[in-house]
Design an enzyme around this catalytic site. Structure first.
Site, PDB file in Angstrom:
ATOM      1  N   HIS A 181       0.712  -1.220   0.113  1.00  0.00           N
ATOM      2  CA  HIS A 181      -0.065  -0.064   0.105  1.00  0.00           C
ATOM      3  C   HIS A 181       0.876   1.273  -0.091  1.00  0.00           C
ATOM      4  CE1 HIS A 181      -4.009   1.996   1.123  1.00  0.00           C
ATOM      5  NE2 HIS A 181      -4.074   1.318  -0.025  1.00  0.00           N
ATOM      6  N   HIS A 216      -2.543   1.459  12.652  1.00  0.00           N
ATOM      7  CA  HIS A 216      -1.994   0.938  11.280  1.00  0.00           C
ATOM      8  C   HIS A 216      -2.648  -0.600  11.453  1.00  0.00           C
ATOM      9  CE1 HIS A 216       0.277   0.169   7.927  1.00  0.00           C
ATOM     10  NE2 HIS A 216       1.620  -0.133   8.383  1.00  0.00           N
ATOM     11  N   MET A 251     -12.936   1.913  15.194  1.00  0.00           N
ATOM     12  CA  MET A 251     -11.659   1.172  14.405  1.00  0.00           C
ATOM     13  C   MET A 251     -12.204   0.365  13.146  1.00  0.00           C
ATOM     14  SD  MET A 251      -8.937   1.602  16.042  1.00  0.00           S
ATOM     15  CE  MET A 251      -8.677   3.010  17.214  1.00  0.00           C
ATOM     16  N   PHE A 253     -12.340   2.500  10.619  1.00  0.00           N
ATOM     17  CA  PHE A 253     -12.763   3.646   9.783  1.00  0.00           C
ATOM     18  C   PHE A 253     -11.786   4.767   9.427  1.00  0.00           C
ATOM     19  CE2 PHE A 253     -16.431   1.401  11.032  1.00  0.00           C
ATOM     20  CZ  PHE A 253     -17.302   1.545   9.849  1.00  0.00           C
ATOM     21  N   HIS A 255      -9.185   6.985   6.666  1.00  0.00           N
ATOM     22  CA  HIS A 255      -7.935   6.656   6.123  1.00  0.00           C
ATOM     23  C   HIS A 255      -6.926   7.906   5.605  1.00  0.00           C
ATOM     24  CE1 HIS A 255      -5.047   4.579   3.306  1.00  0.00           C
ATOM     25  NE2 HIS A 255      -5.384   3.388   4.085  1.00  0.00           N
ATOM     26  N   ARG A 264     -10.370  -1.871  -1.474  1.00  0.00           N
ATOM     27  CA  ARG A 264     -10.128  -3.121  -0.774  1.00  0.00           C
ATOM     28  C   ARG A 264     -11.189  -3.672   0.168  1.00  0.00           C
ATOM     29  NH1 ARG A 264      -4.717  -1.450   1.964  1.00  0.00           N
ATOM     30  NH2 ARG A 264      -6.467  -0.032   2.896  1.00  0.00           N
ATOM     31  N   ASP A 307      -9.122  -3.037   7.121  1.00  0.00           N
ATOM     32  CA  ASP A 307      -9.285  -3.672   8.306  1.00  0.00           C
ATOM     33  C   ASP A 307     -10.533  -3.883   8.930  1.00  0.00           C
ATOM     34  OD1 ASP A 307      -6.338  -3.688   8.909  1.00  0.00           O
ATOM     35  OD2 ASP A 307      -6.412  -1.666   9.080  1.00  0.00           O
ATOM     36  N   ARG A 332       2.272  -8.333   3.887  1.00  0.00           N
ATOM     37  CA  ARG A 332       2.819  -7.137   3.558  1.00  0.00           C
ATOM     38  C   ARG A 332       4.223  -7.128   3.635  1.00  0.00           C
ATOM     39  NH1 ARG A 332       0.915  -1.860   4.113  1.00  0.00           N
ATOM     40  NH2 ARG A 332      -0.952  -2.791   3.364  1.00  0.00           N
ATOM     41  N   ARG A 351      17.214  11.356   6.675  1.00  0.00           N
ATOM     42  CA  ARG A 351      17.485  12.021   7.804  1.00  0.00           C
ATOM     43  C   ARG A 351      16.758  13.320   7.461  1.00  0.00           C
ATOM     44  NH1 ARG A 351      18.370  15.630  11.690  1.00  0.00           N
ATOM     45  NH2 ARG A 351      19.980  15.069  13.063  1.00  0.00           N
TER      46      ARG A 351
HETATM   47  N1  COA Z   1     -13.247   7.242  14.301  1.00  0.00           N
HETATM   48  C1  COA Z   1     -13.713   8.520  14.516  1.00  0.00           C
HETATM   49  N2  COA Z   1     -13.074   9.731  14.151  1.00  0.00           N
HETATM   50  C2  COA Z   1     -12.186   9.671  13.196  1.00  0.00           C
HETATM   51  C3  COA Z   1     -11.586   8.407  12.651  1.00  0.00           C
HETATM   52  C4  COA Z   1     -12.520   7.248  13.111  1.00  0.00           C
HETATM   53  N3  COA Z   1     -11.955   5.977  12.903  1.00  0.00           N
HETATM   54  N4  COA Z   1     -10.765   8.435  11.713  1.00  0.00           N
HETATM   55  C5  COA Z   1     -10.753   9.682  11.543  1.00  0.00           C
HETATM   56  N5  COA Z   1     -11.366  10.504  12.493  1.00  0.00           N
HETATM   57  C6  COA Z   1     -11.561  11.910  12.755  1.00  0.00           C
HETATM   58  C7  COA Z   1     -10.390  12.552  13.311  1.00  0.00           C
HETATM   59  O1  COA Z   1     -10.710  12.557  14.878  1.00  0.00           O
HETATM   60  C8  COA Z   1     -10.579  13.898  12.736  1.00  0.00           C
HETATM   61  O2  COA Z   1     -11.579  14.590  13.370  1.00  0.00           O
HETATM   62  P1  COA Z   1     -11.448  16.022  13.767  1.00  0.00           P
HETATM   63  O3  COA Z   1     -11.207  16.820  12.102  1.00  0.00           O
HETATM   64  O4  COA Z   1     -12.769  16.607  14.216  1.00  0.00           O
HETATM   65  O5  COA Z   1     -10.094  16.370  14.489  1.00  0.00           O
HETATM   66  C9  COA Z   1     -10.711  13.716  11.322  1.00  0.00           C
HETATM   67  O6  COA Z   1     -11.692  12.597  11.382  1.00  0.00           O
HETATM   68  C10 COA Z   1      -9.492  13.451  10.468  1.00  0.00           C
HETATM   69  O7  COA Z   1      -8.883  12.431  10.778  1.00  0.00           O
HETATM   70  P2  COA Z   1      -7.458  12.375  10.865  1.00  0.00           P
HETATM   71  O8  COA Z   1      -6.854  11.369  12.108  1.00  0.00           O
HETATM   72  O9  COA Z   1      -6.822  13.726  10.737  1.00  0.00           O
HETATM   73  O10 COA Z   1      -7.012  11.535   9.668  1.00  0.00           O
HETATM   74  P3  COA Z   1      -5.664  10.807   9.360  1.00  0.00           P
HETATM   75  O11 COA Z   1      -5.653  10.723   7.818  1.00  0.00           O
HETATM   76  O12 COA Z   1      -4.422  11.567  10.291  1.00  0.00           O
HETATM   77  O13 COA Z   1      -5.720   9.402  10.070  1.00  0.00           O
HETATM   78  C11 COA Z   1      -6.084   7.276  10.519  1.00  0.00           C
HETATM   79  C12 COA Z   1      -6.150   8.252   9.560  1.00  0.00           C
HETATM   80  C13 COA Z   1      -6.356   5.943   9.589  1.00  0.00           C
HETATM   81  C14 COA Z   1      -5.015   7.216  11.588  1.00  0.00           C
HETATM   82  C15 COA Z   1      -7.505   7.526  11.084  1.00  0.00           C
HETATM   83  O14 COA Z   1      -8.652   7.509  10.317  1.00  0.00           O
HETATM   84  C16 COA Z   1      -7.853   6.471  12.269  1.00  0.00           C
HETATM   85  O15 COA Z   1      -7.208   6.290  13.279  1.00  0.00           O
HETATM   86  N6  COA Z   1      -8.561   5.258  12.117  1.00  0.00           N
HETATM   87  C17 COA Z   1      -9.084   4.340  12.916  1.00  0.00           C
HETATM   88  C18 COA Z   1      -7.788   3.275  13.085  1.00  0.00           C
HETATM   89  C19 COA Z   1      -7.685   2.676  11.636  1.00  0.00           C
HETATM   90  O16 COA Z   1      -8.900   1.942  11.027  1.00  0.00           O
HETATM   91  N7  COA Z   1      -6.515   2.509  11.038  1.00  0.00           N
HETATM   92  C20 COA Z   1      -6.444   1.607   9.820  1.00  0.00           C
HETATM   93  C21 COA Z   1      -5.995   2.399   8.622  1.00  0.00           C
HETATM   94  S1  COA Z   1      -5.985   1.443   7.407  1.00  0.00           S
END
Ligand code: COA
Length: 370
Positions: A181, A216, A251, A253, A255, A264, A307, A332, A351
């Site tokens: 990915h 992740h 969890m 949700f 990306h 996927r 996931d 992976r 770096r």
């Molecule tokens: N549940 C609730 N709120 C969520 C969320 C989730 N799963 N994922 C993101 N948000 C919210 C954030 O809190 C943020 O809200 P805000 O703008 O009010 O502060 C907004 O959505 C944007 O999220 P952000 O964390 O900036 O996105 P990111 O691109 O940095 O993070 C992830 C992406 C994957 C880390 C994040 O969506 C997440 O933690 N998901 C849950 C873990 C998961 O499923 N991981 C597997 C990824 S494949």
């Protein structure tokens, strides 16, 4: 040196290198070496897709046969590695055991070249993944079946049961989705380690360390725990409302790249529906996932990620929850090794700089009596 370039936190939207391995796009598309994921999932085997990722083109018949036999011939793991894993004890998390196993492998493997070290890691990661829960609990390791397909072999080692042809096919698709990915957190970690000219064992162990986190790879286990907690589709709305009100992440949700749809996840959603039908099981798990997906979209405009749907698929295939992230790693690792090669070819130490915002001008004084 001129002033450092400032970039957003989390490197959001920053392209730090070039890659020819894969590309995910905000519009909901994913290609492996130019091939759409849906095309590969419909037509290719896991071994073909893995070869494509590490070599850059689809294999010829001869290359494929050789690849399959090369993996099969390298799956045997030294008793010394199992001894280290066993010593960690029953309370250790499987992904920690797997990471330690890969580190130990780096000390005992005697492969002379980087390419052979990579082949050894790719083959043994799946065997170690299948055994990282059993061995520290005092059970003997389960070995692979000679000449069996990669996915079928791993599923058999994980569950110790005969799966149906469709179950094996679905598991292979889950592995295919997890293969690669682009610059996800663990692959970036692998590239940082590779840029120091460390060996592939060190890079794979570092990839596993990054994969553990619930943002992740650890998200698949957390998503399944959540599905079991919510229990039925009728509870989905109340669960999402309360989680969002409490500022909790749901969890499976969201990306960094996909903002509308993870291709996927949508493929896996289709497999889940079909799998439950073929197994003759009640479809409430599918309906629960669908209800949570709708709620999250309605309330937060966040799509389900891989996931979220890989978790109920693995659950329905009889895989224990603490093994979901190790399964992710077993696949992976091929992507990690492709990134390792790209980074080594670039041969430039990663770096970055940081803007110092701490104090300056302090003067040392010895520890006082107070
Ligand atoms: N549940 C609730 N709120 C969520 C969320 C989730 N799963 N994922 C993101 N948000 C919210 C954030 O809190 C943020 O809200 P805000 O703008 O009010 O502060 C907004 O959505 C944007 O999220 P952000 O964390 O900036 O996105 P990111 O691109 O940095 O993070 C992830 C992406 C994957 C880390 C994040 O969506 C997440 O933690 N998901 C849950 C873990 C998961 O499923 N991981 C597997 C990824 S494949």
């Amino acid at each position: 040196m001129s002033a450092p370039i400032k970039v957003p936190k989390g490197l959001y939207g920053v392209a730090v290198t070039e890659t020819r391995i894969a590309k995910s796009d905000a519009d909901g598309s994913l290609i492996y070496r130019g091939y759409p994921i849906a095309d590969l999932a419909a037509h290719a085997t896991f071994e073909e897709a893995a070869w494509l990722i590490i070599k850059g083109t689809l294999p010829t018949r001869g290359e494929l046969d050789e690849f399959i036999s090369s993996i099969g011939s390298r799956m045997e793991v030294s008793a010394k590695v199992y001894a280290v894993m066993r010593d960690l004890g029953r309370d250790s998390h499987p992904i920690d055991v797997l990471r330690t196993g890969i580190s130990a492998l780096g000390s005992v493997d005697s492969e002379p070249t980087v390419a052979l070290q990579q082949a050894s890691i790719e083959a043994k990661m799946s065997v170690l993944a299948a055994n990282c829960h059993r061995v520290p609990r005092g059970s003997g390791p389960r070995g692979p079946k000679p000449a069996a397909r990669f996915g079928a072999n791993l599923l058999q080692m994980l569950t110790d049961r005969e799966a149906s042809e469709y179950e094996e096919w679905v598991f292979e698709r889950v592995l295919m989705m997890y293969l690669e990915h682009d610059l996800n957190a663990s692959s970036f970690t692998v590239r940082v380690v590779a840029s120091t000219r460390a060996d592939p064992y060190a890079a794979a162990a570092a990839g596993l360390a990054a994969l553990k986190g619930p943002l992740h790879g650890g998200a698949n286990e957390a998503a399944m725990d959540m599905l079991l907690e919510v229990r039925g589709p009728d509870n989905a709305s109340a669960y999402v409302m309360s989680a969002l009100k409490d500022g909790k992440k749901v969890m499976g949700f969201g990306h960094r790249v996909y903002k509308k749809l993870d291709p996927r996840a949508q493929l896996c959603k289709g497999y889940l529906r079909e799998l439950l039908k073929k197994q003759g099981t009640d479809d409430s798990l599918y309906r629960l996932c669908d209800a949570l997906e709708n709620e999250m979209w309605e309330r937060k405009k966040l799509p389900a990620n891989l996931d979220f749907y890989a978790a109920p698929l693995m659950y329905s295939l009889g895989i224990e929850i603490p093994l979901y992230t190790p399964v992710f790693a077993a696949s992976r690792v091929f992507g990690w090794m492709a990134h390792y090669d790209e980074q080594v070819a670039e041969d430039r130490l990663i770096r970055p700089d940081a803007t110092y915002v701490g104090p300056t001008g302090l003067k040392y004084s010895p520890p006082g009596s107070g």
